[in-house]
Each structure stands twice: as C-alpha cells, then as structure tokens.
Enzyme design. Structure first.
Site, PDB file in Angstrom:
ATOM      1  N   ASP A 191       5.856  -6.665  -8.205  1.00  0.00           N
ATOM      2  CA  ASP A 191       4.412  -6.822  -8.328  1.00  0.00           C
ATOM      3  C   ASP A 191       4.013  -8.174  -7.758  1.00  0.00           C
ATOM      4  O   ASP A 191       4.849  -9.071  -7.596  1.00  0.00           O
ATOM      5  CB  ASP A 191       3.993  -6.721  -9.794  1.00  0.00           C
ATOM      6  CG  ASP A 191       2.531  -6.350  -9.973  1.00  0.00           C
ATOM      7  OD1 ASP A 191       1.799  -6.263  -8.966  1.00  0.00           O
ATOM      8  OD2 ASP A 191       2.114  -6.135 -11.130  1.00  0.00           O
ATOM      9  N   CYS A 210      -1.005   3.398 -13.569  1.00  0.00           N
ATOM     10  CA  CYS A 210      -0.859   2.568 -14.754  1.00  0.00           C
ATOM     11  C   CYS A 210      -2.217   2.182 -15.329  1.00  0.00           C
ATOM     12  O   CYS A 210      -3.233   2.216 -14.634  1.00  0.00           O
ATOM     13  CB  CYS A 210      -0.058   1.310 -14.409  1.00  0.00           C
ATOM     14  SG  CYS A 210       0.752   0.565 -15.850  1.00  0.00           S
TER      15      CYS A 210
END
Length: 219
Positions: A133, A6
């Site tokens: 996360d 990412c």
C-alpha cells in the site's frame, strides 16, 4: 485473480459487490478509521452474505491489535482472513497463525522506500499473502495515494501479493499490465465517501478487469 474491495459498511453493497465478482470483501477493525465497523456490525454483513448465498472471502483489517482481540473478532464476525496493517512483527504473525490455524493471513506493508520492499519479502515465509500500500504519515490505508509502480516492477516475493494504493477503474488495467500482481485491493477508488461505495464505479471496475477474470465472473 484476487479482487478485494475494502472498507465495506453496508450489507446491500457487500452482496452487490460480491455478485459483481469481488473475491474478497474487507472490513475495517481499526476504531480510528472512518470506515470502522464493530464486530457485531461485521457479523450482520457476513450473515447477510451467507443468507443471500453469496460466496466470497471476508477480511478483517487490523492494526497492532492483540492476538486475543483479533481471535475474538474473527470468530464473532465470521472472518476467513485477517489483514495486518500495523507494525506487527514476524513473531506476531507466527503467533497469530498458531492461535487461529484456519485463518488466512495477509500482511500489509506501506511502501515509502526500497527498504520497505526488502522488509516485505522478509514476511513472505510467515504469511499467506502480502499487500503493498502507499505510505501516508497519518493514515494506514484508503488514502487514494498511488505507489511508485516503476519501483515495483521487479518485486517477486515467494508468496502471493496484492497491489493497493490509489487504484481506480481508470488505472487498474495499466497497473495489472505493468506489475502482474496476484490481486488488487481498492477502497477510496470506488467510493462516494468513506465506507459508502459507488456501485457504478464498481461495475466499471469489473468491466475493466474482464481480461483478467474468469468468464464466469458476473459483470
């Protein structure tokens, strides 16, 4: 197994990372992020991937954006996936899938307590995948903070889930062996600086992932 890198900002790096074996490339659509790219800049990269004959999933990462904004950016930037990293409700997830039926929807949950894992499971019937996360009070992701893996050992939602938060080439094998997620998501763990990846670290990552990847994955 899904491997998402990412915070991509450069076409050349996107092509190289996909050729190493990344199944998903993430592009940050949150203007406050140091890894932010405009829709036009993302489109340049996705077009470059197509021109190079590289097959990978393209993920736009949003936080509390409007349905209209996400739909417009997804179309302009040629995104296959949308990742919601804000406070989006179950209803908003359903509305987004109704608005863009072809999109693959990932809901990210920043985990601070056990209640956040319970919350994550409530989204499972309404999205295509979950992403866990680490929690940070001021940043949505890319913080380098690691989750408490012991608290996730029994996490088994009814949809696929991906592990993020402080993953690096050095700890990814332990994370996979301990938790067995359906995928992983790295950003700061393979960077020189926000948005600029370290291709040597990316190469090292895929060396460590070899036992979990198809033999055909290019290393």
């Amino acid at each position: 197994m899904r491997v998402k890198i990412c915070g991509i900002t450069q076409s050349e790096q996107a092509i190289a990372i996909a050729r190493h074996g990344a199944t998903h490339l993430g592009f940050i659509c949150v203007p406050q992020s140091p890894r932010y790219l405009t829709p036009a800049a993302i489109a340049e990269i996705t077009n470059a991937l197509d021109a190079a004959g590289v097959v990978t999933k393209t993920v736009g990462v949003f936080a509390d954006a409007t349905l209209e904004e996400m739909g417009a950016i997804a179309r302009q930037a040629n995104l296959s996936h949308i990742q919601l990293h804000g406070q989006e409700s179950l209803e908003q997830c359903q509305q987004l899938l109704a608005e863009i039926p072809s999109i693959f929807l990932i809901k990210a949950i920043r985990v601070r307590t056990a209640a956040d894992l319970v919350l994550a499971e409530t989204y499972a019937p309404y999205v295509d995948a979950l992403l866990l996360d680490a929690y940070h009070p001021d940043q949505l992701g890319g913080t380098g903070l690691t989750l408490d893996w012991d608290a996730l050992v029994s996490f088994r939602p009814t949809c696929p889930w991906m592990l993020a938060g402080g993953l690096t080439p050095e700890n990814v094998s332990t994370a996979l062996s301990t938790l067995g997620p359906d995928g992983i998501d790295l950003s700061s763990g393979v960077e020189h600086q926000p948005g600029v990846k370290d291709l040597a670290l990316v190469r090292h990552l895929f060396e460590q992932l070899r036992p979990w990847l198809p033999i055909s994955a290019e290393l």
